[in-house]
Design a protein around this motif. Sequence first.
Motif, PDB file in Angstrom:
ATOM      1  N   THR A 214       0.841  -1.194   0.000  1.00 40.98           N
ATOM      2  CA  THR A 214       0.000   0.000   0.000  1.00 40.98           C
ATOM      3  C   THR A 214       0.882   1.252   0.000  1.00 40.98           C
ATOM      4  N   ARG A 215       0.443   2.257  -0.749  1.00 40.43           N
ATOM      5  CA  ARG A 215       1.209   3.506  -0.816  1.00 40.43           C
ATOM      6  C   ARG A 215       0.313   4.684  -0.462  1.00 40.43           C
ATOM      7  N   LYS A 216       0.806   5.589   0.372  1.00 40.75           N
ATOM      8  CA  LYS A 216       0.066   6.797   0.744  1.00 40.75           C
ATOM      9  C   LYS A 216       0.851   8.021   0.320  1.00 40.75           C
ATOM     10  N   GLU A 217       0.121   9.031  -0.167  1.00 43.96           N
ATOM     11  CA  GLU A 217       0.779  10.277  -0.557  1.00 43.96           C
ATOM     12  C   GLU A 217      -0.237  11.406  -0.599  1.00 43.96           C
ATOM     13  N   ASN A 218       0.259  12.597  -0.376  1.00 36.73           N
ATOM     14  CA  ASN A 218      -0.575  13.797  -0.491  1.00 36.73           C
ATOM     15  C   ASN A 218      -0.432  14.357  -1.895  1.00 36.73           C
ATOM     16  N   GLN A 219      -1.556  14.709  -2.490  1.00 37.67           N
ATOM     17  CA  GLN A 219      -1.547  15.223  -3.858  1.00 37.67           C
ATOM     18  C   GLN A 219      -2.319  16.532  -3.940  1.00 37.67           C
ATOM     19  N   VAL A 220      -1.753  17.472  -4.681  1.00 39.19           N
ATOM     20  CA  VAL A 220      -2.442  18.721  -5.000  1.00 39.19           C
ATOM     21  C   VAL A 220      -2.549  18.803  -6.513  1.00 39.19           C
ATOM     22  N   SER A 221      -3.769  18.883  -7.019  1.00 40.24           N
ATOM     23  CA  SER A 221      -3.997  18.948  -8.466  1.00 40.24           C
ATOM     24  C   SER A 221      -4.662  20.272  -8.807  1.00 40.24           C
ATOM     25  N   VAL A 222      -4.044  21.027  -9.709  1.00 41.44           N
ATOM     26  CA  VAL A 222      -4.591  22.308 -10.149  1.00 41.44           C
ATOM     27  C   VAL A 222      -5.153  22.130 -11.555  1.00 41.44           C
ATOM     28  N   TYR A 223      -6.396  22.523 -11.718  1.00 40.31           N
ATOM     29  CA  TYR A 223      -7.077  22.414 -13.011  1.00 40.31           C
ATOM     30  C   TYR A 223      -7.036  23.758 -13.720  1.00 40.31           C
ATOM     31  N   PHE A 224      -6.726  23.727 -14.994  1.00 45.39           N
ATOM     32  CA  PHE A 224      -6.572  24.937 -15.794  1.00 45.39           C
ATOM     33  C   PHE A 224      -7.636  25.004 -16.882  1.00 45.39           C
ATOM     34  N   ASP A 225      -8.010  26.254 -17.219  1.00 44.12           N
ATOM     35  CA  ASP A 225      -8.940  26.494 -18.320  1.00 44.12           C
ATOM     36  C   ASP A 225      -8.830  27.949 -18.726  1.00 44.12           C
ATOM     37  N   THR A 226      -9.569  28.331 -19.743  1.00 40.85           N
ATOM     38  CA  THR A 226      -9.596  29.740 -20.152  1.00 40.85           C
ATOM     39  C   THR A 226     -10.687  30.464 -19.372  1.00 40.85           C
ATOM     40  N   GLY A 227     -10.726  31.780 -19.518  1.00 43.99           N
ATOM     41  CA  GLY A 227     -11.755  32.560 -18.835  1.00 43.99           C
ATOM     42  C   GLY A 227     -13.156  32.161 -19.248  1.00 43.99           C
ATOM     43  N   ARG A 228     -13.311  31.717 -20.473  1.00 40.94           N
ATOM     44  CA  ARG A 228     -14.618  31.291 -20.968  1.00 40.94           C
ATOM     45  C   ARG A 228     -14.805  29.773 -20.899  1.00 40.94           C
ATOM     46  N   LEU A 229     -13.897  29.121 -20.193  1.00 45.31           N
ATOM     47  CA  LEU A 229     -13.983  27.671 -19.974  1.00 45.31           C
ATOM     48  C   LEU A 229     -14.043  26.895 -21.293  1.00 45.31           C
ATOM     49  N   LYS A 230     -13.127  27.229 -22.166  1.00 48.09           N
ATOM     50  CA  LYS A 230     -13.096  26.610 -23.490  1.00 48.09           C
ATOM     51  C   LYS A 230     -12.854  25.106 -23.405  1.00 48.09           C
ATOM     52  N   LEU A 231     -11.999  24.691 -22.486  1.00 44.79           N
ATOM     53  CA  LEU A 231     -11.710  23.265 -22.363  1.00 44.79           C
ATOM     54  C   LEU A 231     -12.941  22.496 -21.882  1.00 44.79           C
ATOM     55  N   ARG A 232     -13.569  23.012 -20.826  1.00 48.23           N
ATOM     56  CA  ARG A 232     -14.761  22.343 -20.300  1.00 48.23           C
ATOM     57  C   ARG A 232     -15.828  22.226 -21.374  1.00 48.23           C
ATOM     58  N   ASN A 233     -16.034  23.304 -22.125  1.00 51.13           N
ATOM     59  CA  ASN A 233     -17.065  23.308 -23.169  1.00 51.13           C
ATOM     60  C   ASN A 233     -16.718  22.376 -24.335  1.00 51.13           C
ATOM     61  N   SER A 234     -15.466  21.986 -24.430  1.00 47.88           N
ATOM     62  CA  SER A 234     -15.030  21.051 -25.484  1.00 47.88           C
ATOM     63  C   SER A 234     -14.923  19.625 -24.971  1.00 47.88           C
ATOM     64  N   GLY A 235     -15.373  19.392 -23.723  1.00 50.27           N
ATOM     65  CA  GLY A 235     -15.323  18.057 -23.145  1.00 50.27           C
ATOM     66  C   GLY A 235     -13.923  17.634 -22.732  1.00 50.27           C
ATOM     67  N   LEU A 236     -13.069  18.616 -22.377  1.00 50.80           N
ATOM     68  CA  LEU A 236     -11.677  18.339 -22.029  1.00 50.80           C
ATOM     69  C   LEU A 236     -11.338  18.860 -20.638  1.00 50.80           C
ATOM     70  N   THR A 237     -10.352  18.253 -20.014  1.00 52.09           N
ATOM     71  CA  THR A 237      -9.806  18.792 -18.756  1.00 52.09           C
ATOM     72  C   THR A 237      -8.293  18.760 -18.853  1.00 52.09           C
ATOM     73  N   LEU A 238      -7.687  19.741 -18.182  1.00 57.32           N
ATOM     74  CA  LEU A 238      -6.229  19.851 -18.116  1.00 57.32           C
ATOM     75  C   LEU A 238      -5.853  20.129 -16.671  1.00 57.32           C
ATOM     76  N   ARG A 239      -4.987  19.291 -16.126  1.00 64.27           N
ATOM     77  CA  ARG A 239      -4.558  19.490 -14.746  1.00 64.27           C
ATOM     78  C   ARG A 239      -3.063  19.246 -14.632  1.00 64.27           C
ATOM     79  N   VAL A 240      -2.486  19.865 -13.589  1.00 64.54           N
ATOM     80  CA  VAL A 240      -1.104  19.579 -13.210  1.00 64.54           C
ATOM     81  C   VAL A 240      -1.139  19.107 -11.767  1.00 64.54           C
ATOM     82  N   ARG A 241      -0.648  17.899 -11.548  1.00 69.40           N
ATOM     83  CA  ARG A 241      -0.668  17.296 -10.211  1.00 69.40           C
ATOM     84  C   ARG A 241       0.732  17.340  -9.603  1.00 69.40           C
TER      85      ARG A 241
END
Length: 514
Positions: free
Chosen positions: A34-61
């Motif tokens: 078993t492995r335990k770790e703390n993760q912080v994931s930041v999700y990115f998009d444009t001001g008009r949420l172009k990625l979300r509206n295109s069915g996409l997500t972009l994150r950096v963990r």
Amino acid sequence: MSSPKEIEVKLQLPSASPARLRRVPLLRKINGSTRKENQVSVYFDTGRLKLRNSGLTLRVRHVGDRYIQTIKSDIGELFERGEWETEIRSDWPDLKQADASALQPLDIKRLRKQLRPVFETRVQRTTYPLTGKDCDIVLTIDRGEIDAGDSTLPLCEAELELKQGDRARLFEFAIAFARATSAELAIKSKSQRGYELLAGDGVSAVKGDEVEIAPGTPAKTAFQSIASACLKQIVANKPAILAGDPEGIHQMRVGLRRLRAAISLFSAIVTDAKTPGIKTGLKWLTNELGPAREFEVFLTRVVAPLGKQHARLTGMRSLSHDLAERREAAIARALAAVSSKRFRELTLNCAAWLEVGDWREPRNAALRERGDKPIETVARAQLKRRWKKIRKRGRQLAKLDPHARHKLRIQVKKLRYATEFYKTVFSGKKREKRNAAFLAALKDMQDCCGELNDIFVHEKLTAGIAEAPQPARSSRRVFAAGLLIGHEEARFEPVLAAAEHAFSVFEKLNPYWD
């Protein structure tokens, strides 16, 4: 960059305390890996949420001293998503690494300038490898929160991801884990919940997604797409029901009706040992939700308006009060159903049946041949047969008794759902125009037949309450009940005439599938 496909089952956990998880039989067999770790994931998009509206997500963990960039795409499946993952040097997206991903069509150079953080997740992740002879599955349990700046949302979920091997084993593990932890099927990703939090969307009822089926799609594949969208609508409306939104009950019932209609339409294909149990479970849930919807419609559309007109009548107030109490009891019944172990098992078993059921790869050659037929061939036969039945029965509409009218209503409803399911199967401007007219006529018929059924149901509900033992107020209650029944009887002839007109319009239409 990693393989562009992710296959996983998400489960919502009521609690993920380490002590409770250690008692799960599935996890007791794991020896020290078993492995335990703390993760912080930041999700990115444009001001008009172009990625979300295109069915996409972009994150950096951020994990330890590493940064993992992940791009995901919604491909219209419940358990599969496109996934492109790569390690980068900092906490800001590196779109030079995204040329071969789903971001490529969006003009990456311009997108790079528009990106900004929109929300983040902070979780403690525990990972359990579930490796067997025929599969490699990773179970992760996340506990933490989603943070959208002005608001946060607690997070407690499990994910089982198939790295290699048989998909059926993935669902076997998911069902075993869910049974041991009282977990339930989850259909929203962290990113979907994050975007909802960002928008400030409260809990609300969810309508079904439109299904796009290309001509030439095998019939069994088309059924899976249709049924998965219906199951998604069913599960998505549980939060609204728990929040006390009557529309949540209505939309879950719509999802149930659509799924049961789809199983009926494809009954010659989706036959295996699990099918009867799935059908029985769906019928159970439909029956548990039905009374709440019936009382809601009756009280809001009939009793409340008449109650205002006859506010001084003691019998009307008494009758309204009793109906409201029965509605509350019916709502409690619906709440108990969607909160039950049977509901949790039904939705997850249904998902497994859709994804890995024996009906998908039958041993019987005739069943295999039916499932492999192009959807337009199967759909054309279904639509023609049901269209003829409605035309035959509809000509006798005025002579039908309540039970026969109800059967006609169900036939109309199934044909309407089929027409919606197959909207993209029969292409071309002429067919699309005919489809729209056909669907509009079916909707009018369904509405009118529904009104006729409501009148019958309302009269039964009223008579049942009026006859309840209340000696001191019996005569007043009977009088008030008479007003309600009289009101519904007065509606019958105009609604019947409207139904006959709707049928006459429908009967003149040319089939859009020819």
